[in-house]
Write a protein that holds these residues in place. Structure first.
Motif, PDB file in Angstrom:
ATOM      1  N   THR A   1     -70.520 -27.038  34.362  1.00  0.00           N
ATOM      2  CA  THR A   1     -71.360 -28.119  34.151  1.00  0.00           C
ATOM      3  C   THR A   1     -72.651 -27.376  33.769  1.00  0.00           C
ATOM      4  OG1 THR A   1     -72.434 -27.986  36.169  1.00  0.00           O
ATOM      5  CG2 THR A   1     -70.419 -29.707  35.839  1.00  0.00           C
ATOM      6  N   LEU A   2     -73.388 -28.324  32.854  1.00  0.00           N
ATOM      7  CA  LEU A   2     -74.668 -27.930  32.261  1.00  0.00           C
ATOM      8  C   LEU A   2     -75.741 -28.076  33.349  1.00  0.00           C
ATOM      9  CD1 LEU A   2     -75.334 -29.321  28.588  1.00  0.00           C
ATOM     10  CD2 LEU A   2     -74.934 -26.959  29.458  1.00  0.00           C
ATOM     11  N   GLU A   3     -76.457 -26.851  33.589  1.00  0.00           N
ATOM     12  CA  GLU A   3     -77.574 -27.049  34.599  1.00  0.00           C
ATOM     13  C   GLU A   3     -78.690 -26.356  34.041  1.00  0.00           C
ATOM     14  OE1 GLU A   3     -76.334 -25.918  38.727  1.00  0.00           O
ATOM     15  OE2 GLU A   3     -74.401 -26.854  38.401  1.00  0.00           O
ATOM     16  N   ASP A   4     -80.013 -27.111  34.924  1.00  0.00           N
ATOM     17  CA  ASP A   4     -81.175 -26.387  34.498  1.00  0.00           C
ATOM     18  C   ASP A   4     -81.372 -24.970  35.174  1.00  0.00           C
ATOM     19  OD1 ASP A   4     -81.743 -28.074  32.630  1.00  0.00           O
ATOM     20  OD2 ASP A   4     -82.922 -29.353  34.216  1.00  0.00           O
ATOM     21  N   VAL A   5     -81.707 -23.777  34.611  1.00  0.00           N
ATOM     22  CA  VAL A   5     -82.013 -22.658  35.107  1.00  0.00           C
ATOM     23  C   VAL A   5     -83.065 -21.799  34.655  1.00  0.00           C
ATOM     24  CG1 VAL A   5     -80.906 -20.302  35.419  1.00  0.00           C
ATOM     25  CG2 VAL A   5     -79.243 -21.996  35.353  1.00  0.00           C
ATOM     26  N   ASP A   6     -84.169 -21.782  35.707  1.00  0.00           N
ATOM     27  CA  ASP A   6     -85.334 -20.951  35.244  1.00  0.00           C
ATOM     28  C   ASP A   6     -85.281 -19.367  35.009  1.00  0.00           C
ATOM     29  OD1 ASP A   6     -86.586 -23.409  35.470  1.00  0.00           O
ATOM     30  OD2 ASP A   6     -87.180 -22.866  37.565  1.00  0.00           O
TER      31      ASP A   6
ATOM     32  N   LYS B   1     -68.749 -23.810  39.176  1.00  0.00           N
ATOM     33  CA  LYS B   1     -68.983 -23.814  40.406  1.00  0.00           C
ATOM     34  C   LYS B   1     -67.711 -23.469  41.049  1.00  0.00           C
ATOM     35  CE  LYS B   1     -73.528 -26.489  40.926  1.00  0.00           C
ATOM     36  NZ  LYS B   1     -73.991 -27.365  41.656  1.00  0.00           N
ATOM     37  N   GLU B   2     -67.923 -22.809  42.192  1.00  0.00           N
ATOM     38  CA  GLU B   2     -66.565 -22.597  42.816  1.00  0.00           C
ATOM     39  C   GLU B   2     -65.632 -23.810  43.248  1.00  0.00           C
ATOM     40  OE1 GLU B   2     -65.234 -20.625  47.140  1.00  0.00           O
ATOM     41  OE2 GLU B   2     -67.125 -19.575  46.037  1.00  0.00           O
ATOM     42  N   GLY B   3     -64.556 -23.751  42.805  1.00  0.00           N
ATOM     43  CA  GLY B   3     -63.713 -24.794  43.117  1.00  0.00           C
ATOM     44  C   GLY B   3     -63.616 -25.960  42.018  1.00  0.00           C
ATOM     45  N   ALA B   4     -64.710 -25.705  41.023  1.00  0.00           N
ATOM     46  CA  ALA B   4     -64.544 -26.804  40.074  1.00  0.00           C
ATOM     47  C   ALA B   4     -63.706 -26.405  38.849  1.00  0.00           C
ATOM     48  CB  ALA B   4     -66.153 -27.020  39.263  1.00  0.00           C
ATOM     49  N   LYS B   5     -63.061 -27.265  38.129  1.00  0.00           N
ATOM     50  CA  LYS B   5     -62.135 -27.103  37.024  1.00  0.00           C
ATOM     51  C   LYS B   5     -63.005 -26.706  35.816  1.00  0.00           C
ATOM     52  CE  LYS B   5     -58.426 -29.741  38.579  1.00  0.00           C
ATOM     53  NZ  LYS B   5     -57.439 -31.039  38.013  1.00  0.00           N
TER      54      LYS B   5
END
Length: 155
Positions: free
Chosen positions: A132-137, A125-129
């Motif tokens: 992250t693991l996220e669920d994507v369909d 994500k923008e601004g994150a170092k």
């Protein structure tokens, strides 16, 4: 050669009012008939025997000899019919798409010839170092993938 339509008609006649469904029928040039059936809760050997006897009782070996094999669709084998996708909704699957990319995730739903698989992906994500693991369909068409199969897990 034995007519596939005749065998399919017999199988469908036996399947009437049963929770089983037809997955595939193959007939080789030398009359080797292979019938695959499936059921949401698995296939019982006794039912395969019953179907085999039903087919044998309705085909005449004097007219044309044949070899008959009746069995279940293999657990780790690619799905062949829509009902298999429906039965494995909520389970882990592997999809090989038309471009040759493998996707592993949860079979989320089936709508017509399309199915959705939820895949864990690293998203930054923008601004994150760190990502992250996220669920994507991801949505696929049953007719436009090389295969989809159940991922057997021993966890």
């Amino acid at each position: 050669m034995i007519d596939k339509n005749v065998v399919e008609k017999l199988v469908n006649q036996w399947l009437e009012e049963k929770d089983y469904f037809l997955v595939d029928i193959e007939i080789s040039r030398d009359n080797r008939i292979v019938v695959e059936i499936d059921h949401a809760d698995g296939v019982w050997i006794e039912d395969c025997v019953q179907l085999s006897r039903f087919i044998e009782d309705n085909l005449n070996r004097d007219d044309e000899d044949y070899e008959l094999e009746v069995g279940s669709a293999g657990l780790g084998q690619p799905f062949k019919v829509r009902q298999q996708f429906i039965n494995f909704t909520g389970k882990e699957v592997e999809v090989l798409d038309a471009e040759g990319k493998k996707w592993k995730g949860l079979l989320k739903n089936v709508d017509g010839d399309e199915f959705t698989v939820t895949v864990k992906e690293k998203i930054k994500k923008e601004g994150a170092k760190r990502p992250t693991l996220e669920d994507v369909d991801h949505t696929f068409n049953m007719n436009n993938v090389k295969y989809t199969k159940y991922l057997i897990s021993f966890k």
